[in-house]
Design a protein around this motif. Structure first.
Motif, mmCIF file in Angstrom:
data_model
loop_
_atom_site.group_PDB
_atom_site.id
_atom_site.type_symbol
_atom_site.label_atom_id
_atom_site.label_comp_id
_atom_site.label_asym_id
_atom_site.label_seq_id
_atom_site.Cartn_x
_atom_site.Cartn_y
_atom_site.Cartn_z
ATOM 1 N N VAL A 154 -4.953 -0.791 -2.745
ATOM 2 C CA VAL A 154 -4.004 0.296 -2.976
ATOM 3 C C VAL A 154 -4.433 1.462 -2.096
ATOM 4 O O VAL A 154 -5.593 1.553 -1.679
ATOM 5 C CB VAL A 154 -3.973 0.762 -4.452
ATOM 6 C CG1 VAL A 154 -3.549 -0.365 -5.370
ATOM 7 C CG2 VAL A 154 -5.327 1.318 -4.884
ATOM 8 N N MET A 172 -4.308 3.752 -10.025
ATOM 9 C CA MET A 172 -3.581 2.725 -9.280
ATOM 10 C C MET A 172 -4.367 1.423 -9.246
ATOM 11 O O MET A 172 -3.805 0.335 -9.421
ATOM 12 C CB MET A 172 -3.290 3.219 -7.860
ATOM 13 C CG MET A 172 -2.317 4.388 -7.788
ATOM 14 S SD MET A 172 -2.110 5.045 -6.112
ATOM 15 C CE MET A 172 -1.102 3.755 -5.354
ATOM 16 N N MET A 173 -5.676 1.523 -9.030
ATOM 17 C CA MET A 173 -6.513 0.322 -9.014
ATOM 18 C C MET A 173 -6.509 -0.385 -10.365
ATOM 19 O O MET A 173 -6.513 -1.614 -10.432
ATOM 20 C CB MET A 173 -7.950 0.691 -8.631
ATOM 21 C CG MET A 173 -8.159 1.014 -7.171
ATOM 22 S SD MET A 173 -9.917 1.160 -6.757
ATOM 23 C CE MET A 173 -10.394 2.626 -7.661
ATOM 24 N N ASP A 174 -6.499 0.393 -11.431
ATOM 25 C CA ASP A 174 -6.516 -0.208 -12.762
ATOM 26 C C ASP A 174 -5.286 -1.071 -13.018
ATOM 27 O O ASP A 174 -5.342 -2.039 -13.786
ATOM 28 C CB ASP A 174 -6.613 0.887 -13.831
ATOM 29 C CG ASP A 174 -8.003 1.493 -13.927
ATOM 30 O OD1 ASP A 174 -8.938 0.893 -13.360
ATOM 31 O OD2 ASP A 174 -8.140 2.557 -14.550
ATOM 32 N N MET A 175 -4.173 -0.733 -12.380
ATOM 33 C CA MET A 175 -2.944 -1.510 -12.562
ATOM 34 C C MET A 175 -3.053 -2.912 -11.959
ATOM 35 O O MET A 175 -2.276 -3.800 -12.323
ATOM 36 C CB MET A 175 -1.759 -0.771 -11.943
ATOM 37 C CG MET A 175 -1.373 0.497 -12.679
ATOM 38 S SD MET A 175 -0.777 0.173 -14.352
ATOM 39 C CE MET A 175 0.865 -0.484 -14.005
ATOM 40 N N ILE A 176 -3.967 -3.112 -11.035
ATOM 41 C CA ILE A 176 -4.101 -4.431 -10.400
ATOM 42 C C ILE A 176 -5.504 -5.010 -10.609
ATOM 43 O O ILE A 176 -5.992 -5.785 -9.796
ATOM 44 C CB ILE A 176 -3.749 -4.381 -8.899
ATOM 45 C CG1 ILE A 176 -4.653 -3.402 -8.136
ATOM 46 C CG2 ILE A 176 -2.291 -4.019 -8.701
ATOM 47 C CD1 ILE A 176 -4.565 -3.542 -6.632
ATOM 48 N N ARG A 177 -6.118 -4.646 -11.718
ATOM 49 C CA ARG A 177 -7.479 -5.121 -11.946
ATOM 50 C C ARG A 177 -7.553 -6.639 -12.099
ATOM 51 O O ARG A 177 -8.607 -7.242 -11.879
ATOM 52 C CB ARG A 177 -8.100 -4.434 -13.156
ATOM 53 C CG ARG A 177 -7.362 -4.621 -14.455
ATOM 54 C CD ARG A 177 -7.939 -3.655 -15.516
ATOM 55 N NE ARG A 177 -7.234 -3.740 -16.779
ATOM 56 C CZ ARG A 177 -6.115 -3.078 -17.058
ATOM 57 N NH1 ARG A 177 -5.538 -2.329 -16.126
ATOM 58 N NH2 ARG A 177 -5.547 -3.184 -18.245
ATOM 59 N N GLY A 204 0.223 -0.944 -0.929
ATOM 60 C CA GLY A 204 -0.637 -1.749 -1.776
ATOM 61 C C GLY A 204 -0.173 -3.183 -1.928
ATOM 62 O O GLY A 204 0.890 -3.582 -1.449
ATOM 63 N N SER A 264 1.257 -0.877 -8.908
ATOM 64 C CA SER A 264 0.237 0.169 -8.714
ATOM 65 C C SER A 264 0.872 1.510 -8.376
ATOM 66 O O SER A 264 0.329 2.572 -8.693
ATOM 67 C CB SER A 264 -0.743 -0.247 -7.610
ATOM 68 O OG SER A 264 -0.101 -0.291 -6.350
ATOM 69 N N LYS A 292 1.695 4.472 -11.041
ATOM 70 C CA LYS A 292 0.703 5.432 -11.496
ATOM 71 C C LYS A 292 0.551 6.631 -10.550
ATOM 72 O O LYS A 292 -0.259 7.523 -10.815
ATOM 73 C CB LYS A 292 -0.654 4.742 -11.666
ATOM 74 C CG LYS A 292 -0.703 3.773 -12.842
ATOM 75 C CD LYS A 292 -0.515 4.504 -14.166
ATOM 76 C CE LYS A 292 -0.662 3.574 -15.359
ATOM 77 N NZ LYS A 292 -0.506 4.277 -16.641
#
Length: 635
Positions: A5, A21-26, A156, A161, A164
């Protein structure tokens, strides 16, 4: 491998935003995360560790810290390029393939893309030039999205992501729905989210001073050669074996998906993995895992297979559409999700058979529409007529009353542009208008969409025109999208050895008569596969992932679930609600057989409910009891 992202913006608070944003694609990278921020940019990375398990964390910097990279994918030939760059004086701090792209860009600029072999979506930030450079792989195996909103350029691996980012405005792209009704997937360059686009396959981009520039760096170039069948088969088998060997590079366990078809069987027979995986739906007519189990026994390989119930399929369906980012009514999304989930228990990387049908003409729609050998032989003879005569004859056949073999003769003789739009055609355009409300009837026409590709290959044979269209439309926007998103949803990496530029270089040269003829689809490819497989598997008709939506929609439990969705208040915004409910009811009462149309409407509504109606998005951690799935007995 991972998820990326990022965004370019002068605004403050970048660290917190990029973390969200990273947490959305963990799910794409559960092992670790990393980020880089400065006054101009934020870069975020989620890692699924596959190569250089200890030292491959990102972002990665060059020697003087002036360039930084985030990367999703695999570069299969990174080792010789790494040695070449070291000889030129570059200093590496890891043994990961990521760093080859970074130093390669320093040394060669955009020409590094001509050297690499792999799948990728990456971004390199130049802190001195304040320039972002990024690229997507040759076939679009890895997804890559971007949006420009409120002075921010964001990019991203997954659209979710962007949700957010405070500058992101979530809006439905009204023009996306009508083409979707025909194609079953998001068919436009702009996604279902307004002002969100894809970096096209085989393209790179630069972003500097608020200006985005996208350029193509690679495209298939069909150059059919006059070579013998034996030599053609030799070349196919040699390059496939090499590609499968190359795609094994990993520091973690590698397995394979195995269905009853020739493509995954070919991969598995050459790879000979410790683990292969299959999925089914109980009834033998919907259960390829029986044949997969039989093949694995013949090859002396382990195979794990499971049965998915209708209850589980419907329970997971909103989560599946969440992971896809955009609606996709391809029924195979359901088994692919569960297959990835099954494999994730034992391996981190799987090889699969996507791409062989597009590269070697495996689809019956390319001109293998008759079960009559006599009709097929007759059609092959007519193909030898001059082009003008063939096209004129096809127009005459089209006007005739229906007769046995009509479609086969017509598709064998007509220009591809006259009849072929890809592998799915659910609703006709006029029919779609009858179901959609007025605001959603406006979009690019089907012809406008496909002609963008056909214009580039006017001198190719009709088969290769169809292949080219599928390579740029069906494959990256449906087949590869679901392969990436639904495997990464379960934190495993899916690799596709047939979609290798070296394999493509062989496929480009295969004479059309060895692609599809009166004997079979994918003819030369099947001959190559037969060197590793019993004839029964090498010549088996393509089934895809058979999914029992016909049975589900005539089962009162699932019929009622779909009817409940069709009856929601928001549905009338998009559809003639009375008409779609009648379509569903008539199907349930066996007055029609319109399961694909119903499933396409249902898929969109589930997707829209997930992203625009619900207050909370589905959480990837939510799982039903997968262990309860019935295991298929061996034999």
């Amino acid at each position: 491998m991972c998820g990326i992202v990022g965004f370019v913006s002068q605004k403050t608070g970048k660290k917190e935003i990029v973390t969200d944003m990273m947490d959305m694609i963990r799910h794409r990278g559960p092992n670790s995360s990393g980020d880089y921020t400065d006054e101009d940019v934020a870069l975020g990375f989620r890692r699924l560790s596959i190569i250089d398990l200890e030292g491959g964390s990102q972002p990665i910097f060059n020697e003087d810290g002036t360039k930084v990279i985030i990367f999703n994918g695999e570069i299969y030939n990174f080792q010789p390029i790494r040695e070449e760059l070291i000889a030129k004086g570059h200093v590496f701090t890891t043994h990961a393939d990521t760093e080859v792209l970074l130093h390669g860009y320093e040394e060669y600029g955009t020409a590094i893309l001509d050297k690499v072999r792999g799948m990728f979506a990456f971004a390199i930030w130049d802190t001195e030039k304040k320039e972002l450079f990024g690229a997507r792989d040759f076939f679009g195996i890895k997804p890559y999205y971007y949006a420009e909103m409120n002075g921010t350029f964001m990019f991203g691996s997954e659209i979710k992501s962007f949700l957010k980012h405070p500058d992101f405005k979530k809006e439905l792209n009204e023009k996306a729905i009508k083409p979707y009704m025909t194609f079953q997937y998001s068919a436009l360059d702009e996604t279902f989210f307004k002002n969100v686009y894809r970096i096209p396959e085989g393209h790179y981009f630069t972003y500097k001073d608020g200006k985005l520039d996208i350029q193509q760096y690679w495209d298939p170039k069909f150059k059919e050669k006059d070579i013998s069948l034996e030599k053609t088969v030799d070349k196919i088998d040699d390059v496939v074996i090499d590609a499968i060997k190359t795609h094994q590079i990993s520091d973690v366990k590698v397995g394979s998906f195995l269905s009853s078809g020739v493509d995954s069987s070919y991969v598995t027979a050459v790879l000979r993995p410790d683990h292969s995986f299959s999925i089914g739906f109980g009834d033998r007519s919907y259960n390829e895992s029986h044949e997969a189990k039989a093949l694995s026994e013949k090859l002396g390989l382990n195979n794990t297979s499971k049965v998915v119930t209708g209850e589980e399929a419907f329970e997971y369906f909103p989560l599946i559409q969440y992971h896809l980012d955009e609606p996709d009514s391809n029924p195979s999304c359901v088994p692919l999700y569960f297959l990835s989930k099954l494999a994730s228990k034992d391996v981190t990387v799987v090889l699969s058979g996507e791409g062989a049908d597009e590269l070697f003409a495996g689809y019956q729609a390319y001109g293998f529409n008759s079960s009559s050998k006599a009709v097929r032989v007759f059609a092959e003879g007519l193909k030898k007529l001059p082009k003008g005569m063939r096209f004129s004859l096809s127009r005459g056949i089209k006007k005739m009353p229906n007769f046995k073999g009509k479609m086969h003769l017509y598709s064998s003789l007509a220009p591809a542009e006259d009849f072929f739009i890809g592998q799915a055609e659910v609703f006709g355009e006029q029919e779609a208008d009858e179901y959609l409300t007025e605001p959603y009837r406006k979009s690019e026409t089907v012809k406008e969409i496909v002609d963008k590709q056909y214009r580039k290959v006017q001198d190719a044979t009709e088969i290769k025109k169809m292949q080219y269209l599928d390579i740029h439309q069906w494959m990256p926007k449906d087949i590869l999208l679901k392969a990436d998103k639904l495997s990464m949803a379960n934190s495993i990496e899916l690799r596709v050895p047939f979609l290798d530029k070296e394999v493509m270089s062989v496929a480009e040269e295969v004479p059309s008569k060895y692609l599809l003829n009166d004997k079979n689809t994918k003819y030369a490819f099947r001959q190559a596969a037969h060197r590793h497989l019993p004839a029964e598997w090498a010549n088996r008709e393509k089934l895809g992932f058979p999914v029992p939506i016909k049975d589900w929609l005539r089962d009162e439990i699932y019929y009622k679930q779909v009817r409940e969705m069709f009856s929601q208040d928001f549905v009338s915004q998009f559809f003639n609600q009375e008409k779609i409910i009648q379509l569903l009811d008539d199907n349930f009462n066996e007055k029609n057989n319109e399961r694909r149309k119903i499933w396409t409407i249902y898929t969109f509504l589930v997707w829209y409910d997930v992203f625009f109606i619900r207050e909370d998005l589905p959480q990837p951690e939510i799982r039903t009891n997968f262990a309860s799935m019935e295991e298929i007995p061996v034999g």
